[in-house]
Scaffold this active site. Sequence first.
Site, PDB file in Angstrom:
ATOM      1  N   HIS A 166     -58.592 -19.250  15.771  1.00  0.00           N
ATOM      2  CA  HIS A 166     -57.221 -19.765  15.723  1.00  0.00           C
ATOM      3  C   HIS A 166     -56.762 -19.946  14.276  1.00  0.00           C
ATOM      4  CE1 HIS A 166     -58.046 -20.892  19.897  1.00  0.00           C
ATOM      5  NE2 HIS A 166     -56.786 -21.229  20.054  1.00  0.00           N
ATOM      6  N   ASN A 168     -66.117 -20.986  11.638  1.00  0.00           N
ATOM      7  CA  ASN A 168     -65.085 -21.352  12.606  1.00  0.00           C
ATOM      8  C   ASN A 168     -65.469 -22.583  13.412  1.00  0.00           C
ATOM      9  OD1 ASN A 168     -62.693 -21.043  14.253  1.00  0.00           O
ATOM     10  ND2 ASN A 168     -63.977 -20.100  15.816  1.00  0.00           N
TER      11      ASN A 168
END
Length: 281
Positions: free
Chosen positions: A104, A136
């Site tokens: 994201h 991440n």
Amino acid sequence: PPVQAQPPSLATKAQPQSPVDPAGILQYGFPGPIADELRSLPLIGAYDRRTRNPAWVAEHITPHSLSLKGGDRRGSDFYEDTHIPSLFRARLADYFRSGYDRGHQVPAADAKWSQEAMDATFALTNMCPQVGEGFNRDYWAHFEEFCRSLTKKYPSVRIVTGPLYLPRKDPDGKYRVTYEVIGNPPNVAVPTHFYKVIYAEHGTGPNDKVALGAFVLPNARIPNSQPLTDFEVPLEAVERASGLEFASKLDPSRRRRLCQEVKCDVVVREFDNAQKALPKK
């Protein structure tokens, strides 16, 4: 001295004496590049058709927006963005067994205020291939939490996030840009780095101060012990590398440096270790 011939000006291209019409190609369509606009409830941005990644994605968080609990991540699924022409679209299959997370750019946790807003963060146009373990799911996630924590001090925080493809010096002394490409056919670029530009707004007035912070992190495992300030860079460095402008209309008199106003660091919550340290009953 003799008058030197001037190079032809672009302004002369439409002169009737020109024997050619280069602009005639436009009768068949404008080749591009075209930046597809991204716009949904929680974000705005631009999509890069060549890399199949967003060029930039911007979000806005406030103490109020983060306090609302209308969305649940378990109800969201990743999906292909049909607003992008099929030929230039990143696909779910491109990430399958690629070794990278669907990372994201605008975090789902920043859009908990409604299920519709949270769902919108799962579009692949809000994703880039990111190293999972160590980045991440770790350091990058702690960095996102740092951004949310700024709302404890500032009434309004805006964040622009995106990928970079930076040169590296090779053994022969020359600089080259090298990045992996995933998918079948391989056309989703794996960024070498990611940036965040943070605007911590002191207020909503036209003269209120804005604390700016710019950060560039490698798309790689980063030890949780590494100081966030190691990744702070001048805003101009991100602009030069990305080809984007982030504050051309922000008067210098309103600018402040974020890391001079707050302590720029990531807080790592070792839940497991804390659990082990609890006294036994």
